[in-house]
Design a protein around this motif. Structure first.
Motif, PDB file in Angstrom:
ATOM      1  N   GLN A 185     116.446  23.726  29.610  1.00 50.44           N
ATOM      2  CA  GLN A 185     115.726  22.470  29.334  1.00 50.44           C
ATOM      3  C   GLN A 185     114.204  22.651  29.292  1.00 50.44           C
ATOM      4  O   GLN A 185     113.495  21.876  28.668  1.00 50.44           O
ATOM      5  CB  GLN A 185     116.095  21.408  30.377  1.00 50.44           C
ATOM      6  CG  GLN A 185     115.578  21.687  31.766  1.00 50.44           C
ATOM      7  CD  GLN A 185     115.953  20.605  32.774  1.00 50.44           C
ATOM      8  OE1 GLN A 185     116.733  19.701  32.470  1.00 50.44           O
ATOM      9  NE2 GLN A 185     115.414  20.688  33.966  1.00 50.44           N
ATOM     10  N   GLY A 225     121.100  25.310  38.281  1.00 51.16           N
ATOM     11  CA  GLY A 225     120.375  25.079  39.525  1.00 51.16           C
ATOM     12  C   GLY A 225     120.803  23.837  40.285  1.00 51.16           C
ATOM     13  O   GLY A 225     121.765  23.147  39.938  1.00 51.16           O
ATOM     14  N   ASN A 249     119.136  36.239  45.411  1.00 52.14           N
ATOM     15  CA  ASN A 249     120.115  37.326  45.561  1.00 52.14           C
ATOM     16  C   ASN A 249     121.534  36.810  45.351  1.00 52.14           C
ATOM     17  O   ASN A 249     122.355  37.460  44.709  1.00 52.14           O
ATOM     18  CB  ASN A 249     119.947  37.972  46.935  1.00 52.14           C
ATOM     19  CG  ASN A 249     118.620  38.698  47.046  1.00 52.14           C
ATOM     20  OD1 ASN A 249     118.458  39.769  46.473  1.00 52.14           O
ATOM     21  ND2 ASN A 249     117.651  38.108  47.727  1.00 52.14           N
ATOM     22  N   ARG A 308     102.307  34.858  49.792  1.00 55.04           N
ATOM     23  CA  ARG A 308     102.996  33.613  50.098  1.00 55.04           C
ATOM     24  C   ARG A 308     102.927  33.369  51.599  1.00 55.04           C
ATOM     25  O   ARG A 308     103.059  34.315  52.389  1.00 55.04           O
ATOM     26  CB  ARG A 308     104.461  33.656  49.654  1.00 55.04           C
ATOM     27  CG  ARG A 308     105.120  32.298  49.830  1.00 55.04           C
ATOM     28  CD  ARG A 308     106.523  32.188  49.336  1.00 55.04           C
ATOM     29  NE  ARG A 308     106.722  31.784  47.956  1.00 55.04           N
ATOM     30  CZ  ARG A 308     106.326  30.637  47.403  1.00 55.04           C
ATOM     31  NH1 ARG A 308     105.649  29.761  48.115  1.00 55.04           N
ATOM     32  NH2 ARG A 308     106.595  30.363  46.141  1.00 55.04           N
ATOM     33  N   GLU A 356     122.452  28.343  42.274  1.00 56.67           N
ATOM     34  CA  GLU A 356     122.173  27.135  43.060  1.00 56.67           C
ATOM     35  C   GLU A 356     122.880  25.895  42.538  1.00 56.67           C
ATOM     36  O   GLU A 356     122.865  24.867  43.198  1.00 56.67           O
ATOM     37  CB  GLU A 356     120.661  26.892  43.133  1.00 56.67           C
ATOM     38  CG  GLU A 356     120.006  27.843  44.112  1.00 56.67           C
ATOM     39  CD  GLU A 356     118.589  27.487  44.488  1.00 56.67           C
ATOM     40  OE1 GLU A 356     118.006  26.566  43.902  1.00 56.67           O
ATOM     41  OE2 GLU A 356     118.062  28.163  45.388  1.00 56.67           O
ATOM     42  N   PRO A 403     117.552  33.009  37.333  1.00 55.84           N
ATOM     43  CA  PRO A 403     118.105  34.341  37.592  1.00 55.84           C
ATOM     44  C   PRO A 403     119.617  34.423  37.338  1.00 55.84           C
ATOM     45  O   PRO A 403     120.099  35.423  36.791  1.00 55.84           O
ATOM     46  CB  PRO A 403     117.786  34.566  39.073  1.00 55.84           C
ATOM     47  CG  PRO A 403     116.564  33.738  39.307  1.00 55.84           C
ATOM     48  CD  PRO A 403     116.713  32.527  38.452  1.00 55.84           C
ATOM     49  N   ALA A 443     110.915  32.797  44.233  1.00 58.71           N
ATOM     50  CA  ALA A 443     111.311  33.881  45.144  1.00 58.71           C
ATOM     51  C   ALA A 443     110.495  35.139  44.894  1.00 58.71           C
ATOM     52  O   ALA A 443     109.748  35.242  43.915  1.00 58.71           O
ATOM     53  CB  ALA A 443     112.788  34.184  44.937  1.00 58.71           C
ATOM     54  N   PRO A 498     114.990  28.702  51.997  1.00 56.54           N
ATOM     55  CA  PRO A 498     114.456  30.072  51.855  1.00 56.54           C
ATOM     56  C   PRO A 498     114.146  30.792  53.173  1.00 56.54           C
ATOM     57  O   PRO A 498     113.324  31.699  53.197  1.00 56.54           O
ATOM     58  CB  PRO A 498     113.180  29.866  51.028  1.00 56.54           C
ATOM     59  CG  PRO A 498     112.799  28.458  51.224  1.00 56.54           C
ATOM     60  CD  PRO A 498     114.049  27.684  51.505  1.00 56.54           C
ATOM     61  N   GLY A 531     121.645  32.474  35.236  1.00 57.79           N
ATOM     62  CA  GLY A 531     121.991  32.358  33.823  1.00 57.79           C
ATOM     63  C   GLY A 531     121.510  33.542  33.001  1.00 57.79           C
ATOM     64  O   GLY A 531     122.223  34.035  32.120  1.00 57.79           O
TER      65      GLY A 531
END
Ligand SMILES: Cc1cc2nc3c(=O)[nH]c(=O)nc-3n(C[C@H](O)[C@H](O)[C@H](O)COP(=O)(O)OP(=O)(O)OC[C@H]3O[C@@H](n4cnc5c(N)ncnc54)[C@H](O)[C@@H]3O)c2cc1C
Length: 382
Positions: A36, A157, A293, A214, A279, A15, A48, A286, A17
């Motif tokens: 990658q 990340g 966000n 979830r 990240e 999200p 998420a 989480p 990049g």
């Protein structure tokens, strides 16, 4: 080694990049995006699902939220369940803002399409990314290729390479618990999120789509997926989440993963021509659905800073790290606060404090408003 040149190399197509690469292109700044994994892999990687309204509106202003706004459900309330009862918490009514429920892999799919369809240069399945000359003329090398650039955006990340090039302290906090993250092929059992606070441990329910839900279960930090056969999972979900009139619907479990529940924040988010976003610079477990966000927030600020630089104003980029970290620390503090309520404590005194907080939250409108404001991220840049 072939050498090419661009303005910005963006490392990582999550999200952070992807948002950044799209925003830069829209501002006429050339970039090359290096990832990658394969495109197919990142477009199917579930993580998420809850995007705060301010983030959606920012994507909308930049033409990046068409499908999201057409298809995402919105949510403005959740339920606490404890002591066999349900307590509805209406945060949209308190703030005027809501969450958009939109699985991360669908947002990633939209953002990859928006970038590549507009001619953006994205290179998947690259390996061996290394950064050089960050203090003078940055270059990025990978797979026998060299890219000269003005800036590197490290959006790769929590396990990426870019953070290793930034010096400074790393503040880290371990929760001392694990969360078993589950995805079930099952319709949601309630319209919104359910937070179950139970003596056996915390559990949560979150709708994702009409037929995917979830769930989370608090577990021991050293548990493995093998400790949680499906039968045990459903027994514990029913025990911790079911209340009269609020049953849990079962379905085939297709993701089962123990999360290492910890947070970290790097003291600085930049070094020379390298700027970290998402990240790679800060991780928040989480608990309060904040990570994606924050990744979008960083990308918005970094694109503003880089765009201002090319417009002759370097000041915004100089203030980038502090501006991001203000919201990061507010969200970290909130996650810790919520964790104390969710997970309780074996210490009866600390447990009594957590229960007092919960009663205040449910009994005082002023306390509820303050909670709702940070839960939905309406104001967090203190
Ligand atoms: C189970 C779970 C549930 C979550 N729920 C929520 C939620 O509801 N709401 C929320 O806001 N957040 C949530 N999060 C957090 C959210 O998923 C992350 O915060 C988000 O993915 C961070 O985005 P990012 O772009 O910073 O990093 P990432 O999404 O991790 O993207 C980094 C990218 O860089 C690539 N990469 C890594 N190393 C390299 C390298 N050396 N070279 C090139 N590419 C590289 C990776 O393959 C990846 O595609 C959840 C996380 C998990 C695990």
């Amino acid at each position: 080694m072939g050498t090419i040149r661009t303005h910005v190399v963006v490392v990582g197509a999550g999200p952070a990049g992807l948002t950044l690469a799209n925003l830069l292109r829209r501002n006429g700044i050339n970039c090359i995006l290096l990832e990658q994994e394969s495109r197919a892999f990142i477009e199917q990687r579930p993580r998420a699902g809850f995007i705060e309204e301010w983030a959606v509106r920012a994507l909308e202003r930049n033409g990046l939220a068409d499908r999201l706004l057409r298809s995402a459900q919105t949510q403005g309330s959740f339920e606490f369940r404890f002591d066999g009862a349900r307590y509805e918490f209406e945060y949209a009514e308190l703030t005027g803002n809501c969450h958009f429920v939109y699985p991360q892999q669908i947002l990633v799919t939209d953002l990859v399409a928006a970038y590549t369809d507009s001619g953006g240069d994205a290179r998947f399945e690259v390996s061996g990314v290394q950064l050089h000359n960050l203090d003078s003329s940055p270059t990025v090398t990978y797979d026998g290729q060299e890219i000269e650039c003005d800036f590197v955006a490290g959006c790769d990340g929590a396990r990426g390479v870019c953070q290793t090039y930034v010096e400074g302290e790393r503040a880290r906090h371990d929760y001392g618990i694990g969360w078993l993250a589950l995805l079930a092929q099952a319709p949601p059992s309630a319209a919104g999120v359910i937070f179950g606070i139970h003596p056996d441990g915390f559990a949560a329910h979150m709708a994702r789509t009409a037929d995917v839900t979830r769930f989370y279960l608090q577990c021991k930090p050293d548990d493995t997926e093998d400790d949680w056969p499906d039968e045990r999972v459903w027994t514990e979900l029913h025990t911790r989440l079911t209340v009269p009139g609020g049953a849990i619907t079962e379905g085939k479990l297709f993701e089962k993963r123990v999360l290492d529940m910890h947070n970290y924040v790097l003291e600085r988010m930049s070094h020379g021509g390298l700027y970290l976003a998402g990240e790679s610079a800060h991780l928040v477990a989480p608990i309060a659905a904040k990570g994606m966000n924050l990744a979008i927030h960083d990308a918005l600020l970094l694109s503003e800073g880089i765009s201002a630089h090319y417009a002759g104003d370097p000041g915004k980029l100089a203030g980038y790290s502090d501006a991001c970290l203000a919201r990061v620390w507010q969200y970290q503090e909130f996650s810790q606060w919520l964790s104390d309520i969710f997970h309780g404590s074996p210490d009866p005194f600390l447990n009594g404090l957590a229960r007092a907080r919960l009663r205040r939250l449910l009994g005082s409108r002023a306390a509820a408003e303050a909670f709702a404001e940070i839960y939905i991220g309406k104001r967090a840049d203190f």
